[in-house]
Design a protein around this motif. Structure first.
Motif, PDB file in Angstrom:
ATOM      1  N   SER A 221      13.509  35.739  36.425  1.00 58.86           N
ATOM      2  CA  SER A 221      14.304  36.820  37.005  1.00 58.86           C
ATOM      3  C   SER A 221      15.590  37.119  36.240  1.00 58.86           C
ATOM      4  CB  SER A 221      14.661  36.470  38.458  1.00 58.86           C
ATOM      5  OG  SER A 221      15.383  35.238  38.505  1.00 58.86           O
ATOM      6  N   ALA A 222      15.898  36.354  35.202  1.00 60.39           N
ATOM      7  CA  ALA A 222      17.144  36.564  34.464  1.00 60.39           C
ATOM      8  C   ALA A 222      17.076  37.833  33.613  1.00 60.39           C
ATOM      9  CB  ALA A 222      17.440  35.355  33.576  1.00 60.39           C
ATOM     10  N   ASP A 223      18.200  38.521  33.512  1.00 58.00           N
ATOM     11  CA  ASP A 223      18.284  39.739  32.696  1.00 58.00           C
ATOM     12  C   ASP A 223      18.508  39.350  31.231  1.00 58.00           C
ATOM     13  OD1 ASP A 223      18.580  42.295  31.686  1.00 58.00           O
ATOM     14  OD2 ASP A 223      20.628  42.543  32.455  1.00 58.00           O
ATOM     15  N   LEU A 224      17.502  38.751  30.640  1.00 60.09           N
ATOM     16  CA  LEU A 224      17.636  38.289  29.252  1.00 60.09           C
ATOM     17  C   LEU A 224      17.670  39.461  28.277  1.00 60.09           C
ATOM     18  CD1 LEU A 224      15.280  35.177  29.292  1.00 60.09           C
ATOM     19  CD2 LEU A 224      17.756  35.274  29.678  1.00 60.09           C
ATOM     20  N   GLU A 225      16.957  40.522  28.592  1.00 51.89           N
ATOM     21  CA  GLU A 225      16.982  41.683  27.708  1.00 51.89           C
ATOM     22  C   GLU A 225      18.388  42.280  27.651  1.00 51.89           C
ATOM     23  OE1 GLU A 225      14.574  42.367  25.834  1.00 51.89           O
ATOM     24  OE2 GLU A 225      12.745  41.630  26.804  1.00 51.89           O
ATOM     25  N   GLY A 226      19.034  42.368  28.816  1.00 48.19           N
ATOM     26  CA  GLY A 226      20.407  42.854  28.831  1.00 48.19           C
ATOM     27  C   GLY A 226      21.342  41.931  28.085  1.00 48.19           C
ATOM     28  N   ALA A 227      21.098  40.625  28.203  1.00 51.51           N
ATOM     29  CA  ALA A 227      21.926  39.658  27.484  1.00 51.51           C
ATOM     30  C   ALA A 227      21.765  39.810  25.982  1.00 51.51           C
ATOM     31  CB  ALA A 227      21.558  38.243  27.918  1.00 51.51           C
ATOM     32  N   VAL A 228      20.535  40.028  25.525  1.00 46.67           N
ATOM     33  CA  VAL A 228      20.298  40.202  24.089  1.00 46.67           C
ATOM     34  C   VAL A 228      21.134  41.354  23.548  1.00 46.67           C
ATOM     35  CG1 VAL A 228      18.576  40.945  22.385  1.00 46.67           C
ATOM     36  CG2 VAL A 228      18.005  39.160  24.045  1.00 46.67           C
ATOM     37  N   ASP A 229      21.179  42.448  24.281  1.00 53.66           N
ATOM     38  CA  ASP A 229      21.932  43.627  23.837  1.00 53.66           C
ATOM     39  C   ASP A 229      23.435  43.358  23.804  1.00 53.66           C
ATOM     40  OD1 ASP A 229      19.595  45.071  23.565  1.00 53.66           O
ATOM     41  OD2 ASP A 229      19.735  45.974  25.564  1.00 53.66           O
ATOM     42  N   ALA A 230      23.897  42.344  24.552  1.00 55.69           N
ATOM     43  CA  ALA A 230      25.334  42.069  24.650  1.00 55.69           C
ATOM     44  C   ALA A 230      25.779  40.879  23.805  1.00 55.69           C
ATOM     45  CB  ALA A 230      25.703  41.826  26.117  1.00 55.69           C
ATOM     46  N   LEU A 231      24.878  40.272  23.056  1.00 58.19           N
ATOM     47  CA  LEU A 231      25.263  39.119  22.252  1.00 58.19           C
ATOM     48  C   LEU A 231      26.311  39.507  21.214  1.00 58.19           C
ATOM     49  CD1 LEU A 231      21.754  37.498  21.620  1.00 58.19           C
ATOM     50  CD2 LEU A 231      23.526  36.696  23.201  1.00 58.19           C
ATOM     51  N   PRO A 232      27.361  38.704  21.060  1.00 59.46           N
ATOM     52  CA  PRO A 232      28.430  39.060  20.118  1.00 59.46           C
ATOM     53  C   PRO A 232      28.006  38.836  18.668  1.00 59.46           C
ATOM     54  CG  PRO A 232      28.861  36.906  21.066  1.00 59.46           C
ATOM     55  CD  PRO A 232      27.652  37.444  21.780  1.00 59.46           C
ATOM     56  N   PRO A 233      28.581  39.582  17.749  1.00 62.47           N
ATOM     57  CA  PRO A 233      28.212  39.424  16.338  1.00 62.47           C
ATOM     58  C   PRO A 233      28.566  38.051  15.761  1.00 62.47           C
ATOM     59  CG  PRO A 233      30.089  40.913  16.571  1.00 62.47           C
ATOM     60  CD  PRO A 233      29.558  40.676  17.948  1.00 62.47           C
ATOM     61  N   GLN A 234      29.514  37.363  16.376  1.00 56.41           N
ATOM     62  CA  GLN A 234      29.923  36.050  15.880  1.00 56.41           C
ATOM     63  C   GLN A 234      29.007  34.927  16.341  1.00 56.41           C
ATOM     64  OE1 GLN A 234      31.853  38.142  17.594  1.00 56.41           O
ATOM     65  NE2 GLN A 234      33.477  38.804  16.195  1.00 56.41           N
ATOM     66  N   LEU A 235      27.984  35.238  17.126  1.00 50.56           N
ATOM     67  CA  LEU A 235      27.081  34.216  17.634  1.00 50.56           C
ATOM     68  C   LEU A 235      26.445  33.447  16.476  1.00 50.56           C
ATOM     69  CD1 LEU A 235      25.779  33.170  20.326  1.00 50.56           C
ATOM     70  CD2 LEU A 235      23.852  34.668  19.796  1.00 50.56           C
ATOM     71  N   GLU A 236      26.433  32.108  16.614  1.00 48.52           N
ATOM     72  CA  GLU A 236      25.912  31.261  15.545  1.00 48.52           C
ATOM     73  C   GLU A 236      24.518  30.718  15.834  1.00 48.52           C
ATOM     74  OE1 GLU A 236      28.939  28.288  15.110  1.00 48.52           O
ATOM     75  OE2 GLU A 236      30.496  29.786  14.714  1.00 48.52           O
ATOM     76  N   TRP A 237      24.232  30.420  17.111  1.00 54.83           N
ATOM     77  CA  TRP A 237      22.951  29.796  17.461  1.00 54.83           C
ATOM     78  C   TRP A 237      22.374  30.388  18.732  1.00 54.83           C
ATOM     79  CZ3 TRP A 237      20.152  26.133  14.808  1.00 54.83           C
ATOM     80  CH2 TRP A 237      20.787  25.530  13.710  1.00 54.83           C
ATOM     81  N   ASN A 238      21.082  30.745  18.667  1.00 57.54           N
ATOM     82  CA  ASN A 238      20.278  31.034  19.849  1.00 57.54           C
ATOM     83  C   ASN A 238      19.427  29.801  20.121  1.00 57.54           C
ATOM     84  OD1 ASN A 238      20.966  33.846  20.311  1.00 57.54           O
ATOM     85  ND2 ASN A 238      19.863  34.291  18.420  1.00 57.54           N
ATOM     86  N   LEU A 239      19.701  29.124  21.218  1.00 51.81           N
ATOM     87  CA  LEU A 239      19.048  27.855  21.524  1.00 51.81           C
ATOM     88  C   LEU A 239      18.119  28.000  22.728  1.00 51.81           C
ATOM     89  CD1 LEU A 239      22.241  25.647  21.151  1.00 51.81           C
ATOM     90  CD2 LEU A 239      20.305  25.668  19.570  1.00 51.81           C
ATOM     91  N   VAL A 240      16.849  27.715  22.519  1.00 51.76           N
ATOM     92  CA  VAL A 240      15.908  27.664  23.636  1.00 51.76           C
ATOM     93  C   VAL A 240      16.123  26.356  24.375  1.00 51.76           C
ATOM     94  CG1 VAL A 240      13.469  27.593  24.287  1.00 51.76           C
ATOM     95  CG2 VAL A 240      14.233  29.122  22.453  1.00 51.76           C
TER      96      VAL A 240
END
Length: 265
Positions: A221-240
């Motif tokens: 139920s999490a809005d992961l698609e919305g989160a993807v669009d809001a990720l900052p450019p300085q993000l270093e790691w996407n961790l599953v």
């Protein structure tokens, strides 16, 4: 572009049974790095901690993986030597407290009052200053309980990050923030460039049963698609990551890797 990694807590049973094979499987999925957990265990001697750190580093190196960060326990800022030694052996660039209790002297109620929040932020400032002397950053990882409402209507987690210096990193667990009722794009926007690591997981997001079984990314139920669009450019790691599931954890995290790849992450 941020690097794709796996929070090793997701495969903790396999890691305990056969760490080298477990990490080989992580690399075979395609992950480039991992986030270990359990460093800084105060119940162990210095020698035991060093031995465990060397064994972990060997297994990570054999799999051809790098280290994104690590979930650790923090002592007093004046007693950081053992922890800093472990971090150096494993090659940890960011040391993360995953719950308030992992900072010596603090408990889960610390974010419920302005005074507690300020004391906690001050403690992080001291820890960060000491760690920075050794090239290590310090960060905090959220759970669902981190947004208690204060008397003035503000929320504990939000006030905590407002009180922190900019050097302290935010590792945002999207699923736990969702379970706490937070708007994920808005949260990422408020935290801005201090968000350097993100935990991706999904599930029913039940506030009355937060540890209900989790599912592959995109099936909860999490809005992961919305989160993807809001990720900052300085993000270093996407961790599953994964806490609890009735499915095979490797299947779930492999699906998570594919989900990230499909979105260009």
């Amino acid at each position: 572009m941020a690097v794709k990694g796996l929070a090793l807590y997701a495969i903790r049973d396999a890691l305990a049974h056969d760490p080298e094979r477990a990490l080989e499987r992580v690399a075979e999925i395609g992950f480039e790095g991992v986030e270990p957990f359990g460093l800084g265990d105060p119940s162990l001697t210095r020698g035991e901690r060093v031995t465990r750190a060397k064994m972990l580093r060997r297994s990570i190196d054999l799999a051809g993986l790098t280290v994104s960060s690590a979930h650790t326990r923090f002592p007093a800022s004046t007693e950081m030597d053992w922890l800093l030694e472990e971090l150096a052996i494993v090659g940890v660039p960011v040391a993360i407290a995953s719950i308030p209790e992992h900072v010596l002297g603090y408990g889960r109620d610390v974010l419920t009052t302005p005074e507690g929040i300020q004391r906690f932020a001050d403690a992080f400032g001291r820890l960060s200053e000491k760690a920075a002397e050794h090239g290590v950053r310090v960060g905090y990882h959220n759970h669902w309980w981190d947004w208690p409402e204060l008397a003035d209507g503000t929320r504990g987690y939000d006030r905590f990050f407002e009180a922190l210096g900019p050097e302290v990193v935010a590792e945002v667990d999207l699923y736990w923030a969702h379970t706490a009722g937070r708007d994920l794009p808005a949260l990422l926007g408020r935290l801005g460039d201090r968000v350097r690591l993100v935990h991706f997981k999904d599930g029913p997001g039940l506030s009355d049963d937060p540890l209900a079984d989790q599912v592959p990314l995109g099936y909860g139920s999490a809005d992961l698609e919305g989160a993807v669009d809001a990720l900052p450019p300085q993000l270093e790691w996407n961790l599953v990551e994964l806490d609890r599931t009735s499915l095979d954890p490797f299947d779930v995290v492999a699906d998570g890797y594919d989900w990230l790849v499909a979105r260009g992450l």
